[in-house]
Design a protein around this motif. Structure first.
Motif, PDB file in Angstrom:
ATOM      1  N   GLU A 260       8.370  43.140  60.804  1.00 22.34           N
ATOM      2  CA  GLU A 260       7.323  43.622  61.708  1.00 22.34           C
ATOM      3  C   GLU A 260       6.811  44.987  61.281  1.00 22.34           C
ATOM      4  O   GLU A 260       5.595  45.228  61.224  1.00 22.34           O
ATOM      5  CB  GLU A 260       7.853  43.688  63.135  1.00 22.34           C
TER       6      GLU A 260
ATOM      7  N   SER B 108       5.750  36.963  61.041  1.00 26.21           N
ATOM      8  CA  SER B 108       7.070  36.977  60.434  1.00 26.21           C
ATOM      9  C   SER B 108       7.382  35.594  59.868  1.00 26.21           C
ATOM     10  O   SER B 108       6.985  34.574  60.437  1.00 26.21           O
ATOM     11  CB  SER B 108       8.118  37.359  61.482  1.00 26.21           C
TER      12      SER B 108
ATOM     13  N   LYS C 248      14.880  41.144  60.910  1.00 25.49           N
ATOM     14  CA  LYS C 248      14.982  42.280  61.830  1.00 25.49           C
ATOM     15  C   LYS C 248      16.104  43.197  61.346  1.00 25.49           C
ATOM     16  O   LYS C 248      17.147  42.728  60.883  1.00 25.49           O
ATOM     17  CB  LYS C 248      15.267  41.795  63.246  1.00 25.49           C
TER      18      LYS C 248
ATOM     19  N   THR D  55      17.297  37.424  59.282  1.00 23.85           N
ATOM     20  CA  THR D  55      16.499  37.373  60.511  1.00 23.85           C
ATOM     21  C   THR D  55      15.156  38.084  60.387  1.00 23.85           C
ATOM     22  O   THR D  55      14.281  37.885  61.216  1.00 23.85           O
ATOM     23  CB  THR D  55      17.268  38.015  61.669  1.00 23.85           C
TER      24      THR D  55
ATOM     25  N   SER E  41      12.668  45.350  58.107  1.00 29.59           N
ATOM     26  CA  SER E  41      11.962  44.956  59.324  1.00 29.59           C
ATOM     27  C   SER E  41      10.623  44.367  58.927  1.00 29.59           C
ATOM     28  O   SER E  41       9.709  45.092  58.517  1.00 29.59           O
ATOM     29  CB  SER E  41      11.748  46.165  60.243  1.00 29.59           C
TER      30      SER E  41
END
Length: 519
Positions: free
Chosen positions: A301, A316, A337, A335, A299
């Motif tokens: 983030e 990102s 994510k 991605t 992740s």
């Protein structure tokens, strides 16, 4: 802290620097002195203090002559001729000659990725006289000037031929350059202090200083680097006027530092690109399915928030090239994510047996000191077993070169914070190497990527270069050779009005053109 600063001042007085000494807390402890033997940014910054380069990169990103007075290329674009400026001298008073340049470039070609691609088509280098030399190629190399003027790892610094010859296949040990500062080797304390005295015989170019190009005019007697491991101690030293400049401020203290009227916080927007690298030689990451599972657990983030946590100071970026640069583009393979369920399915398909993943951690490097713990937590959510290996900076740099399996003292994962300029062009991006044991630590091997890199070097058409760069990205991410973790700003801090002429950083922080005031 008191003992450290007293020792620092005493060393300054002994060198006669006194009030003309700029005192800096650098971004990381300086341990390795040979700037061609590591991609560590602190060693690169040390290189720019001591050595000079044939070309430099100005603040706009343009390549400009530096040690070179003039150059030309023949009609076939296979013979480059360069003439050095008059009056170039090494710190011991000996002249810089074509022989020194050729020895330096030949060594650089064996150690740098872009240099290696240039070496593949170099027929020979020869000196016409002491100031003029030629590079003869078997085929055009469109990125010649970009290679010779690159501002970040690994920079083709010019060294004495005798020093290069003495080093052989090992690191240089005698630090003699021709740059604007002279390294005071007898005062060096690895990981603690380095002192650079002004090179009074240096002849700067006439142009204004810009990036690593232009006139490198030194306006202080000396620069001292003193590394203070505790972030609060470094901030306190700055506020007490014991040091003048923090090259890298701790992220968690930036909001408070910005409120201090006595300090100037210098924002360097999105000047860090984080990349996670796997050891692709040994289990479990010798299996691309396991690497992809780890990629699916990431992740961006979460990692950026825990590391940076300054509003507006990170973003990102899923491209292997820094976002906003020429070759960046989104990828179908990544991605940024997490998808923990998909990661677990891949681990089950791969037959992952719970082999612990060893993550290198470097708590004393403030720009990346919280990434390892967050990556460990994310991997555990995907079903991995993990173990952090916290090391001081010198040990971290040494450990990542170890090819031992993790259960025998080796490693599985590390994170590196790069200058975006290191990653902008495929041929200069160490994380994109796919040459196995001959490549960057992690030793990913893939003939298709290496073929694409060679094709990139062969073409001069921008549209074709863009297409090849995209193919490289897709192959790298499909094989999960690396995982981009996003971009972040970095911050430096000076006592307000104490430094004049600090240049905007394009890669290295440079200390020519800087003068002291309000002492």
């Amino acid at each position: 802290m008191k003992t450290c600063v007293i020792g620092l001042v005493a060393a300054s007085i002994a060198l006669g620097a006194q009030a003309g000494t700029l005192r800096v807390v650098p971004s990381a402890p300086l341990q390795i002195l040979d700037p061609l033997s590591t991609t560590a940014h602190i060693t690169r910054d040390h290189g720019f203090m001591v050595y000079d380069t044939l070309f430099g990169t100005d603040a706009t990103g343009a390549i400009q002559p530096q040690m070179v007075e003039s150059y030309s290329i023949d009609a076939a674009k296979t013979t480059w001729t360069f003439t050095l400026r008059e009056g170039l001298e090494f710190h011991d008073g000996s002249p810089v000659t074509s022989a020194d340049v050729i020895a330096s470039l030949q060594r650089w070609q064996t150690l740098d990725i872009m240099g290696g691609k240039m070496k593949e088509r170099t027929v020979r280098m020869r000196a016409d006289d002491d100031r003029t030399f030629r590079i003869e190629l078997s085929a055009p190399f469109a990125l010649m000037l970009e290679a010779l003027g690159k501002p970040s790892s690994i920079v083709p610094f010019i060294m004495q031929k005798s020093v290069v010859d003495a080093a052989g296949t090992g690191p240089v040990t005698r630090i003699v350059g021709s740059g604007p500062f002279r390294f005071v080797q007898e005062a060096f304390k690895p990981g603690e202090r380095a002192i650079y005295a002004r090179n009074a015989r240096y002849r700067p170019r006439g142009e204004p200083a810009s990036g690593t190009a232009g006139g490198k005019t030194v306006r202080v007697d000396a620069v001292e680097w003193v590394f203070l491991r505790d972030p609060q101690t470094a901030v306190n030293a700055l506020r007490k006027k014991e040091v003048d400049f923090l090259d890298t401020a701790p992220f968690e203290q930036v909001p408070d530092l910005q409120k201090d009227p006595g300090l100037e916080v210098i924002d360097r927007p999105l000047s860090l690109s984080y990349v996670m690298r796997f050891n692709a030689m040994t289990p479990p990451f010798n299996d691309p399915r396991v690497r992809r599972a780890a990629m699916l657990a990431m992740s961006q983030e979460a990692i950026l928030k825990v590391q940076v946590n300054v509003p507006g100071a990170f973003q990102s970026c899923t491209s292997v090239y820094p976002c906003g640069t020429t070759y960046s583009s989104p990828s179908a393979h990544y991605t940024g994510k997490p998808d923990f369920a998909a990661a677990r399915r891949l681990l089950e398909d791969a037959g992952y047996d719970g082999t612990p993943v060893v993550i290198l951690d470097t708590p004393e490097v403030r720009a990346q000191n919280k990434t390892a713990a967050m990556i460990s937590a994310l991997l555990r959510l995907a079903g991995f077993r993990t173990r952090l290996m916290p090391l001081d900076w010198a040990s971290w740099l040494q450990k990542r070169t170890s090819m031992l399996p993790p259960d025998q003292g080796g490693w599985s994962i590390f994170v590196a914070g790069w200058s975006p300029l290191d990653l902008t062009v495929p041929l200069s991006s160490a994380p994109l190497t796919a040459s196995g044991r001959a490549g960057w630590p992690g030793w990913f091997e893939d003939a298709e990527v290496e073929s694409l890199l060679a094709q990139f070097a062969d073409t001069q058409e921008p549209a074709r270069q863009k297409a090849i760069a995209t193919l490289i990205q897709e192959r790298i991410l499909a094989q999960a050779a690396i995982v981009p973790l996003g971009q972040a700003s970095s911050y430096s801090v000076a006592r307000r009005h104490s430094l004049d002429g600090l240049l905007p950083r394009i890669a290295a922080t440079v200390y020519w053109n800087v003068s002291l005031s309000d002492k």
